[in-house]
Write an enzyme that holds these catalytic residues in place. Structure first.
Site, mmCIF file in Angstrom:
data_model
loop_
_atom_site.group_PDB
_atom_site.id
_atom_site.type_symbol
_atom_site.label_atom_id
_atom_site.label_comp_id
_atom_site.label_asym_id
_atom_site.label_seq_id
_atom_site.Cartn_x
_atom_site.Cartn_y
_atom_site.Cartn_z
ATOM 1 N N SER A 18 0.800 -1.230 0.000
ATOM 2 C CA SER A 18 0.000 0.000 0.000
ATOM 3 C C SER A 18 0.829 1.274 0.000
ATOM 4 O O SER A 18 0.326 2.333 -0.393
ATOM 5 C CB SER A 18 -0.939 0.004 1.213
ATOM 6 O OG SER A 18 -0.203 -0.232 2.394
ATOM 7 N N VAL A 68 0.168 -10.047 7.814
ATOM 8 C CA VAL A 68 1.164 -11.080 7.491
ATOM 9 C C VAL A 68 1.753 -11.744 8.744
ATOM 10 O O VAL A 68 2.351 -12.815 8.649
ATOM 11 C CB VAL A 68 2.324 -10.518 6.626
ATOM 12 C CG1 VAL A 68 1.845 -10.113 5.251
ATOM 13 C CG2 VAL A 68 3.052 -9.386 7.336
ATOM 14 N N ASN A 96 7.655 -8.083 1.515
ATOM 15 C CA ASN A 96 8.120 -6.713 1.724
ATOM 16 C C ASN A 96 7.568 -6.074 2.998
ATOM 17 O O ASN A 96 8.209 -5.192 3.566
ATOM 18 C CB ASN A 96 7.721 -5.868 0.501
ATOM 19 C CG ASN A 96 7.813 -4.385 0.771
ATOM 20 O OD1 ASN A 96 8.905 -3.799 0.774
ATOM 21 N ND2 ASN A 96 6.674 -3.742 1.042
ATOM 22 N N TYR A 161 14.688 -5.393 15.136
ATOM 23 C CA TYR A 161 14.617 -5.287 13.667
ATOM 24 C C TYR A 161 15.836 -5.953 13.024
ATOM 25 O O TYR A 161 15.711 -6.672 12.030
ATOM 26 C CB TYR A 161 14.529 -3.804 13.327
ATOM 27 C CG TYR A 161 14.324 -3.446 11.877
ATOM 28 C CD1 TYR A 161 13.060 -3.532 11.296
ATOM 29 C CD2 TYR A 161 15.382 -2.960 11.103
ATOM 30 C CE1 TYR A 161 12.870 -3.162 9.969
ATOM 31 C CE2 TYR A 161 15.193 -2.592 9.786
ATOM 32 C CZ TYR A 161 13.935 -2.689 9.217
ATOM 33 O OH TYR A 161 13.751 -2.323 7.904
ATOM 34 N N ALA A 163 17.598 -8.390 14.263
ATOM 35 C CA ALA A 163 17.448 -9.846 14.424
ATOM 36 C C ALA A 163 16.462 -10.398 13.397
ATOM 37 O O ALA A 163 16.703 -11.441 12.774
ATOM 38 C CB ALA A 163 16.963 -10.167 15.837
ATOM 39 N N ILE A 194 16.001 4.641 2.616
ATOM 40 C CA ILE A 194 15.120 4.890 1.468
ATOM 41 C C ILE A 194 14.003 5.831 1.932
ATOM 42 O O ILE A 194 13.420 5.633 3.010
ATOM 43 C CB ILE A 194 14.497 3.555 0.969
ATOM 44 C CG1 ILE A 194 15.576 2.487 0.705
ATOM 45 C CG2 ILE A 194 13.629 3.808 -0.269
ATOM 46 C CD1 ILE A 194 16.573 2.776 -0.393
HETATM 47 P P1 NAP Z 1 6.350 1.772 4.980
HETATM 48 O O1 NAP Z 1 6.335 2.930 4.055
HETATM 49 O O2 NAP Z 1 6.183 1.992 6.446
HETATM 50 O O3 NAP Z 1 5.238 0.712 4.478
HETATM 51 C C1 NAP Z 1 5.048 -0.458 5.198
HETATM 52 C C2 NAP Z 1 4.080 -1.340 4.433
HETATM 53 O O4 NAP Z 1 3.947 -2.580 5.159
HETATM 54 C C3 NAP Z 1 2.693 -0.752 4.331
HETATM 55 O O5 NAP Z 1 2.155 -1.125 3.090
HETATM 56 C C4 NAP Z 1 1.949 -1.447 5.473
HETATM 57 O O6 NAP Z 1 0.543 -1.540 5.262
HETATM 58 C C5 NAP Z 1 2.579 -2.813 5.407
HETATM 59 N N1 NAP Z 1 2.438 -3.583 6.642
HETATM 60 C C6 NAP Z 1 2.938 -3.268 7.874
HETATM 61 N N2 NAP Z 1 2.585 -4.228 8.752
HETATM 62 C C7 NAP Z 1 1.878 -5.162 8.058
HETATM 63 C C8 NAP Z 1 1.248 -6.376 8.415
HETATM 64 N N3 NAP Z 1 1.276 -6.834 9.674
HETATM 65 N N4 NAP Z 1 0.602 -7.084 7.452
HETATM 66 C C9 NAP Z 1 0.562 -6.617 6.173
HETATM 67 N N5 NAP Z 1 1.147 -5.468 5.770
HETATM 68 C C10 NAP Z 1 1.777 -4.746 6.719
HETATM 69 O O7 NAP Z 1 7.715 0.948 4.860
HETATM 70 P P2 NAP Z 1 8.827 0.911 3.685
HETATM 71 O O8 NAP Z 1 9.883 1.871 4.028
HETATM 72 O O9 NAP Z 1 8.177 0.949 2.357
HETATM 73 O O10 NAP Z 1 9.428 -0.542 3.973
HETATM 74 C C11 NAP Z 1 9.149 -1.675 3.157
HETATM 75 C C12 NAP Z 1 10.119 -2.774 3.542
HETATM 76 O O11 NAP Z 1 11.452 -2.306 3.315
HETATM 77 C C13 NAP Z 1 10.069 -3.194 5.012
HETATM 78 O O12 NAP Z 1 10.262 -4.577 5.136
HETATM 79 C C14 NAP Z 1 11.248 -2.459 5.623
HETATM 80 O O13 NAP Z 1 11.710 -3.114 6.777
HETATM 81 C C15 NAP Z 1 12.228 -2.507 4.476
HETATM 82 N N6 NAP Z 1 13.278 -1.489 4.531
HETATM 83 C C16 NAP Z 1 12.970 -0.169 4.450
HETATM 84 C C17 NAP Z 1 13.987 0.771 4.488
HETATM 85 C C18 NAP Z 1 13.750 2.253 4.386
HETATM 86 O O14 NAP Z 1 14.714 3.022 4.534
HETATM 87 N N7 NAP Z 1 12.523 2.706 4.119
HETATM 88 C C19 NAP Z 1 15.314 0.345 4.629
HETATM 89 C C20 NAP Z 1 15.587 -1.013 4.721
HETATM 90 C C21 NAP Z 1 14.561 -1.919 4.654
HETATM 91 P P3 NAP Z 1 -0.476 -0.366 5.765
HETATM 92 O O15 NAP Z 1 -0.325 0.761 4.781
HETATM 93 O O16 NAP Z 1 -1.829 -1.004 5.709
HETATM 94 O O17 NAP Z 1 -0.043 0.015 7.144
#
Ligand code: NAP
Length: 250
Positions: A18, A68, A96, A161, A163, A194
């Site tokens: 989303s 999830v 993701n 996180y 871990a 990001i």
């Molecule tokens: P984000 O903007 O906070 O988006 C998180 C997404 O995960 C949203 O679509 C949210 O849905 C969904 N979500 C959260 N909990 C969930 C659950 N229990 N079941 C189903 N969906 C769930 O995060 P992002 O930055 O795009 O991160 C995406 C991935 O990249 C994550 O795994 C994060 O750890 C990883 N990551 C991000 C960064 C960074 O700098 N941004 C760096 C390294 C790794 P809703 O909209 O419904 O809440």
């Protein structure tokens, strides 16, 4: 993949589609012709915006709202999807969805530990095991796990996180060896900083000085890498963790 007349339909499920990185992945996979199943947990309006983006990219998609971290919810969602799409299957899974609940370990509450582990790591188990049987049968599949720099390097304030993401990396390497003969690849991407809602509370101006590239990355840049790993062009890459961090760590 299914044949409808001469048209091949390919389905990709992106968890956390989303917003942020997940949304960019949905749109990028739509550009590659995938029909995208957009998972999310609460944010209906944002999920609708992703679906609009998928359609604007020339494909189609559907929303699949479930947690999830909840094994029963994952099973019900996948079974429900299969029942409404007879003869079809999901050939690309992008794990993701993720959350952060940062705290020093000294102060970390059980809820902060367990919620982060269940959302970022249990989710891999909950969902992946449900989809690999169909990938097995069709002898083709792609699993891409979105890990993090934090899971490789470890970051203070993120023992939970780090871990979870390190666990996801271990699972990626193990599963890749289980599935390689069936032409199913399993890889992880490890983003650094990001731009997304997840990083909006960070001090960007200070942190970007640590990044050799001098900036945060964009979700579309991560999506490009995920789309490559999901493609036939990456058929001989499996069990890898690919950094995408502007030179911050390797
Ligand atoms: P984000 O903007 O906070 O988006 C998180 C997404 O995960 C949203 O679509 C949210 O849905 C969904 N979500 C959260 N909990 C969930 C659950 N229990 N079941 C189903 N969906 C769930 O995060 P992002 O930055 O795009 O991160 C995406 C991935 O990249 C994550 O795994 C994060 O750890 C990883 N990551 C991000 C960064 C960074 O700098 N941004 C760096 C390294 C790794 P809703 O909209 O419904 O809440």
């Amino acid at each position: 993949m299914i044949e409808t007349g001469d048209k091949v339909e390919k389905f990709a499920l992106v968890t956390g589609g989303s917003r942020g990185i997940g949304r960019a992945i949905c749109i990028r996979l739509a550009e590659d012709g995938y029909r995208v199943i957009i998972n999310y947990v609460s944010n209906d309006r944002e999920a609708e915006i992703t679906l609009e983006g998928v359609r604007a990219a020339g494909s189609d998609g559907e929303l699949l709202k479930f947690d999830v971290a909840d094994a029963g919810a994952c099973e019900a969602a996948v079974e429900g999807w299969k029942a409404s799409h007879p003869g079809q299957h999901i050939s690309v899974l992008v794990n993701n969805a993720g959350i952060r609940r940062d705290n020093l370990l000294l102060w970390m509450q059980p809820e902060e530990w367990h919620k982060v582990l269940s959302t970022n790591l249990d989710s891999f188990y909950n969902l992946t095991r449900l989809l690999i049987k169909d990938m097995f049968s069709s002898r083709w599949g792609r699993i891409v796990n979105v890990a993090s720099l934090s899971g490789l390097k470890g970051l203070p304030g993120q023992t939970n996180y780090s871990a979870a993401k390190a666990g996801l990396i271990g699972a990626t390497k193990a599963l890749a060896q289980e599935l390689a003969r069936k032409k199913i690849t399993v890889n992880a991407v490890a983003p650094g900083f990001i731009h997304s809602d997840m990083t909006e509370d960070l001090k960007v101006d200070e942190l970007k000085k640590m990044v050799p590239a001098g900036r945060f990355g964009e979700p579309s840049e991560v999506a490009e890498l995920v789309a490559f790993l999901a493609s036939d062009r990456a058929a001989y890459i499996t069990g890898e963790v690919i950094n995408i961090n502007g030179g911050l760590y390797s």
